[in-house]
Design a protein around this motif. Structure first.
Motif, PDB file in Angstrom:
ATOM      1  N   ARG A  57       0.834  -1.213   0.000  1.00  0.00           N
ATOM      2  CA  ARG A  57       0.000   0.000   0.000  1.00  0.00           C
ATOM      3  C   ARG A  57       0.864   1.256   0.000  1.00  0.00           C
ATOM      4  O   ARG A  57       0.562   2.219  -0.690  1.00  0.00           O
ATOM      5  N   CYS A 112       1.896   6.465  -6.991  1.00  0.00           N
ATOM      6  CA  CYS A 112       0.796   7.205  -7.628  1.00  0.00           C
ATOM      7  C   CYS A 112       1.012   8.707  -7.453  1.00  0.00           C
ATOM      8  O   CYS A 112       0.825   9.483  -8.382  1.00  0.00           O
ATOM      9  N   ALA A 113       1.429   9.096  -6.241  1.00  0.00           N
ATOM     10  CA  ALA A 113       1.652  10.513  -5.971  1.00  0.00           C
ATOM     11  C   ALA A 113       2.796  11.063  -6.825  1.00  0.00           C
ATOM     12  O   ALA A 113       2.848  12.247  -7.118  1.00  0.00           O
ATOM     13  N   ARG A 171       2.314   1.722  -3.430  1.00  0.00           N
ATOM     14  CA  ARG A 171       1.291   2.165  -4.380  1.00  0.00           C
ATOM     15  C   ARG A 171       0.977   3.636  -4.184  1.00  0.00           C
ATOM     16  O   ARG A 171       0.939   4.399  -5.138  1.00  0.00           O
ATOM     17  N   ASN A 172       0.757   4.024  -2.943  1.00  0.00           N
ATOM     18  CA  ASN A 172       0.381   5.413  -2.687  1.00  0.00           C
ATOM     19  C   ASN A 172       1.499   6.362  -3.085  1.00  0.00           C
ATOM     20  O   ASN A 172       1.264   7.401  -3.682  1.00  0.00           O
TER      21      ASN A 172
END
Lengths: 344, 796
Positions: free
Chosen positions: B499, B506-507, B502-503
């Motif tokens: 997680r 993406c940012a 991923r976060n």
């Protein structure tokens, strides 16, 4: 004395005539500096009588102070004018594009999966995972699907060799969890992951897809508990006003088994092409864990019971977002993926 | 499973239900009706007689007819080759609605036409059940058809509706129409009257027939000889029932074998007795020879196949298809009836290998109830006597004597209600179980049930629970949540890591993708950090989906190429996935950027797909995960220089463990995949998980001022800046806060083979303000080491 009056008037006129702080500075230097008309006038003082001197001096000082204050006043005006002029020159075109950073987003399948995971974490479930290359033992045998059973035909399988296969459902993970935890209670897990079946890829089939299966085993777990739990899933995925219904079905590892329909999120249950006029859409399969499954894993089905369910992320994503072809989810066209900036 | 309204109506009264209502009821009980078919449709139809038929003056194939439809005589232009005067025909009058067209008054090549003469195809009849003649022309009705009859579909026997039911594997008993009828009766709570046929095959004349099974794949073979019968046309009702199940009528005897199969679920085979060499049947396997089946095709038999033999010669492939030599034809006068049990796995293997999914093999594969061979024999004898004048019936011979015992057990209604969360009354339960023919009786607080032979799926209490709830319905089922001790819901370390990755990614502007696990050999050959051996699926569906991939990047490059081909040039992707080798699996993170990661053209701002972009991204990720620069080693890439640019890539280590490779794609690889310059990385999550991360801990921030000193020098172009930084760092371990290279210049004014580096060093002590003297000493120390260790030419 007339000279002083002229000096005063000339000074004021010059200050007034200034159009920039630079010109004003020149005037200031001229009048208030060491060489200038005021200093010139001051030189005349030596020719005056002692009685006239103080008065003259006072008048010159008054003129000097007057001009100094006039200069200050003018300075404020001119400075403001100049700042404004500068700002005008700095005008930009606010309609040009900003430096907008690209933000990535989660793949829609992962997004749906995480939302479901979060729902179940909130309900006290753990997330269990297992290998995609799985043993026949966990994928089939333990799930009450022995070799040669016709139910194996429901899940056409990618075998690797006699014992190993690409798992056809995350039920295999549930079977591992059961084995690992037996005989302790309760079990509350969800098992997300990729699964594989020998389907030709087309608009509605994919040889690879993503499941999230749930398993609860405890004392006195009821079919009604399954319904209550799945209602929460339906609401989270499709909206708070959604209802679910059960229809009898068949899975080898559950008994009774049910198909679960959710009230259509497009028409609200009135009937539309998406729900084929029924007002309901099939979203998942579920049931009460088959006693054989519990026994094989080392539990006594007379002591405990459980429910299990399995949801396809693809199915949820397709329905929720109106995606017309499952292959979009694996083609990874950026223009498609960028649509799913958030879950709602 | 196909079953028609007419078929069900033979056994029960369903006149109160529309076909849709019937379908809903059956579906709600767990037998999903997947479709409703009408055999034929059409409005405004009438039976007519062609009075005159003459050629159309303006056409070489059209005819102009006058057709008597009782109330009037219609002029109709017809294109069928078989139209002729005297023929009784189906007339679609003006205004008729047929499945695919509507009949309007019109003129065809100048001649008025008031309707259409129809073929069955035009009424929507499935082409599979029609002969070539029927498909080529209009339907020729019997001479005794009544002109003016307007219920044409009923006259044709096509006024039927068929339910197409998708059976779950536990309910294959419903492949038998008798069982399906029982089930429907239970669902509708309506009495069911099945034909009485049990015992019809009992007795008979003494028989010389010998039947033997030499393979355990055939636990029961029963044979019966009928010495005399008549081949003729089947009665119309039989033809219609077969038609509604998609089976063509052949003659009465063949039709009976098919009908009995549909009724009982048990495939039968009829041999022409006169064509059998000997009345001695042996079922065996282990044969290896070619054989011509009754479809006229020749098949290669393998040892696994069950074969029916006479004199060691095959006469049928057991459970799959009979032989060409012994099939029933118009001259048949005596037959041998076979009803047998065959191992379903064996039949499946044979049927699959030979690609022979016959009505028989499909039924055997799905499993047949234990009493079916006896039931089918009874029913067949009954029908042959009635519709084929069967006489000279011999006794049935069996290869084995199999005892059948009823499945019977006790269930506890309280336990069932506890499992369901319902409160089903005893009265209700008994009622439902009676409808199902489970013969419930009360016994010491429990209910004793005796299960009919065809319900092989019912074995335990949970099965009874399902039967009850499925017939009672789920309407009364409340919604509850499990009552149990509180448990903590949580993500484990690996799930948290994913997680976070991923976060963060993406940012940073990277888009997550999901690509297929199964790839081609070709793609897998480009695996990054491949492991010892590939895992391939045993029988792949295609070359493209053959290997369980050992690396993510090749799939990702394919995605980039896909997007590039659609003019999307700026793509930044990441994916987290398992990869496999025969020894092990591991989870990896792949990153790839083609085009700019970030960009604004009017501002002249861009983050390019170069090595430093990827390096920075990976360093930032690792720092966030708790691996600061001192733990991460960026080394020369000596791992993979075929897929990566050998001089713009690096191997990344955490401690001693290879985390992965980062760098610019090798131009050959870029060309092969059809991508632009791409920078990419593939990293092993296991390495991140396994190594210890630094603690998150407060550290006091220095109150004392910092001083920055710059250092510029020329060194050999091959000297890595990182080495110089490391060396400078040693000259002031506790006071050097930061060392930054702010210029790396080569070219004009710098000697060939050299580069000019400019470095700024930030000094700051934790406990005091650094004095000028201290700083000068430190700075000189830095200059010295650069000078001596790297042979640098200092400037300024």
């Amino acid at each position: 004395m007339e000279k002083l009056e002229t000096l005063r008037q000339e000074g004021i006129a010059k200050i007034e005539a200034c159009t920039s702080t630079k010109e004003l500075q020149d005037v200031r230097v001229l009048y208030l500096g060491k060489k200038g008309p005021i200093q010139e006038v001051m030189k005349m003082m030596k020719d005056l009588s002692p009685e006239e001197k103080p008065k003259f001096g006072q008048q010159v000082n008054e003129i000097k102070q007057l001009l100094a204050s006039k200069i200050e006043e003018k300075k404020v005006v001119l400075e403001e004018k100049e700042v404004n002029e500068k700002l005008v020159k700095e005008k930009i075109d606010i309609t040009l594009s900003g430096l907008k950073p690209n933000l990535g987003n989660l793949h829609p399948l992962i997004m749906v999966q995480q939302e479901l995971e979060d729902l179940f974490i909130g309900l006290g479930y753990e997330i269990a995972e297992g290998p995609e290359v799985e043993l026949d033992l966990y994928n089939f045998e333990r799930a009450n699907i022995p070799k040669g059973h016709p139910a194996r035909d429901m899940q056409d399988t990618f075998y690797i060799d006699a014992d190993r296969l690409l798992r056809t459902h995350t039920t295999a993970v549930q079977m591992r969890v059961l084995e690992e935890k037996a005989p302790s209670l309760p079990i509350k897990v969800v098992c997300p992951g990729k699964v594989y079946r020998r389907d030709d890829d087309d608009a509605t089939h994919s040889h690879q897809f993503t499941q999230l299966e749930g398993l609860v085993v405890g004392e006195n777990i009821r079919l009604s508990d399954l319904k209550g739990t799945l209602e929460l899933v339906a609401k989270k995925m499709f909206g708070d006003d959604k209802k679910i219904r059960f229809r009898p079905s068949y899975f080898q590892f559950t008994e009774p088994s049910v198909e679960v329909d959710v009230s259509c999120h497009i028409c609200g249950g009135k009937g539309c092409p998406t729900c084929k006029g029924t007002g309901w859409i099939e979203i998942l399969g579920a049931g009460m864990v088959h006693p054989n499954v519990l026994t094989m894993a080392g539990y006594d089905p007379n002591v405990c019971s459980g429910f299990a369910f399995g949801i396809g992320m693809e199915r949820v994503a397709l329905l929720k977002y109106g995606i017309d072809d499952i292959r979009h989810l694996y083609t990874n066209d950026v223009r498609f993926l960028k649509t799913f900036t958030r879950f709602e | 499973m196909l079953i028609s309204r007419k078929w069900l109506s033979q056994y029960m009264d369903i006149s109160g239900y529309t076909i849709e209502q019937l379908a809903d009821k059956i579906t709600a009980a767990g037998l999903e009706v997947e479709g409703i078919e009408v055999l034929a449709s059409g409005t405004n139809l009438v039976i007519g007689e062609v009075l005159t038929c003459k050629p159309h003056p303006d056409s070489d194939h059209l005819s102009i007819t006058e057709v008597d439809v009782k109330d009037e005589v219609l002029q109709i232009v017809c294109g069928a080759p078989n139209v002729r005067a005297g023929l009784k025909v189906i007339v679609a009058k003006v205004g008729a609605k047929l499945p695919e067209l509507e009949i309007k008054k019109g003129s065809i090549r100048g001649v008025e036409s008031n309707g259409m003469l129809c073929s069955l195809l035009e009424l929507g009849v499935d082409a599979k059940s029609l002969t070539d003649e029927q498909k080529a022309g209009i339907e020729e009705l019997d001479a005794d058809a009544i002109v003016g009859e307007s219920d044409v579909l009923a006259y044709l026997g096509l006024d039927d509706e068929v339910l197409d039911i998708g059976l779950t594997p536990n309910r294959n008993d419903c492949l038998a129409a008798f069982a399906m009828a029982k089930e429907t009766g239970a669902i509708l709570d309506t009495p069911v009257m099945l034909p009485s046929y049990e015992g019809a095959a009992n007795g008979g004349d003494a028989s010389k027939l010998v039947v033997k099974s030499e393979t355990e794949k055939c636990p029961l073979y029963s044979g019966k000889i009928i010495n005399q019968l008549t081949i003729k046309e089947s009665p119309k009702w039989m033809q219609e029932l077969l038609h509604s199940s998609g089976i063509k009528s052949i003659n009465n005897v063949v039709d009976i074998s098919n009908l009995v199969m549909l009724e009982t679920g048990q495939p039968l085979h009829f041999f022409d007795l006169s064509k059998l060499e000997k009345q001695e049947i042996v079922v065996k396997d282990g044969l290896h020879e070619t054989y011509t089946a009754l479809d006229g095709n020749t098949y290669q038999l393998e040892p696994e196949d069950i074969v029916i033999t006479i004199n060691d010669k095959p006469v049928a492939i057991g459970g799959v298809m009979g032989g060409d030599d012994s099939k029933i034809d118009d001259d048949t006068t005596a037959i041998l009836i076979e009803t047998a049990s065959f191992n379903h796995v064996s039949i499946r293997n044979t049927a699959r290998r030979l690609n022979l999914n016959t009505d028989a093999s499909i039924r055997y594969q799905k499993g047949i109830e234990p009493l079916a061979p006896y039931k089918a024999m009874d029913r067949a004898v009954q029908l042959l006597m009635e519709y084929a004048d069967a006489t000279g019936i011999e006794e049935t011979k069996y290869s084995a004597d199999i005892a059948y015992e009823d499945t019977a057990f006790d269930v506890n209604l309280q336990a069932i209600n506890a499992l369901l969360g319902l409160e089903i009354s005893e009265q209700k339960a008994i009622d439902v179980l009676t409808r199902l023919d489970f013969n419930p009786t009360k016994r010491k607080g429990n209910i004793h049930v005796v299960i009919p032979s065809y319900r092989t799926d019912i074995k335990i209490e949970a099965d009874i629970a399902e039967e009850l709830v499925r017939l009672i319905g789920f309407d009364d089922l409340p919604s509850t949540l499990p009552l149990m001790p509180e448990t903590e819901g949580k993500l484990n370390k690996r799930q948290q890591l994913r997680r976070l990755l991923r976060n963060t990614l993406c940012a940073q502007g990277l888009q997550e993708v999901v690509t297929y696990t199964l790839v081609s050999d070709e793609l897998n050959n480009d695996a990054i950090m491949p492991q010892a051996s590939n895992v391939a699926v045993a029988s792949p569906m295609s070359e493209d989906r053959k290997i369980i991939r050992g690396s993510i990047l090749p799939s990702m490059l394919s995605c980039i190429a896909y997007n590039k081909a659609r003019s999307v040039k700026h793509v930044a992707f990441f994916e987290i996935s398992e990869v496999y080798s025969n020894e092990d699996s591991e989870e990896r993170l792949a990153l790839a950027i083609q085009g700019d990661l970030q960009q604004n053209r009017h501002l002249h701002y861009e983050i390019k797909p170069d090595f430093y972009t990827m390096k920075g991204l990976v360093e930032a990720l690792l720092e966030k995960l708790g691996y600061n620069a001192s733990r991460v080693m960026i080394k020369e890439n000596d791992v993979d220089t075929t897929h990566f640019h050998p001089y713009q890539s690096a191997a990344v280590y955490i401690g001693r463990d290879l985390l992965g490779i980062i760098g610019v794609i090798h131009p050959n690889m870029a060309k092969a995949y059809g991508v632009d310059t791409t920078v990419m990385a593939e990293l092993k999550l296991e390495v991140i998980l396994k190594n210890k991360t630094s603690k998150v801990k407060f550290e006091a921030i220095s109150k004392y001022p910092h001083v920055v000193r710059d250092l510029a020098f020329v060194v050999d172009v091959k000297t890595p800046a990182g080495e110089i930084i490391k060396a400078i760092k040693t000259t002031g371990k506790n006071v050097i806060q930061d060392i930054e290279v702010f210029d790396d210049y080569r070219g004009e004014h710098v000697e060939e083979g050299k580069k000019s580096l400019a470095i700024s060093i930030t000094y700051q002590a934790k406990d005091h303000t650094l004095t000028d003297e201290e700083i000068t000493n430190l700075y000189n120390g830095a200059k010295d080491i650069v000078n001596k260790k790297f042979d640098a030419d200092l400037r300024g």
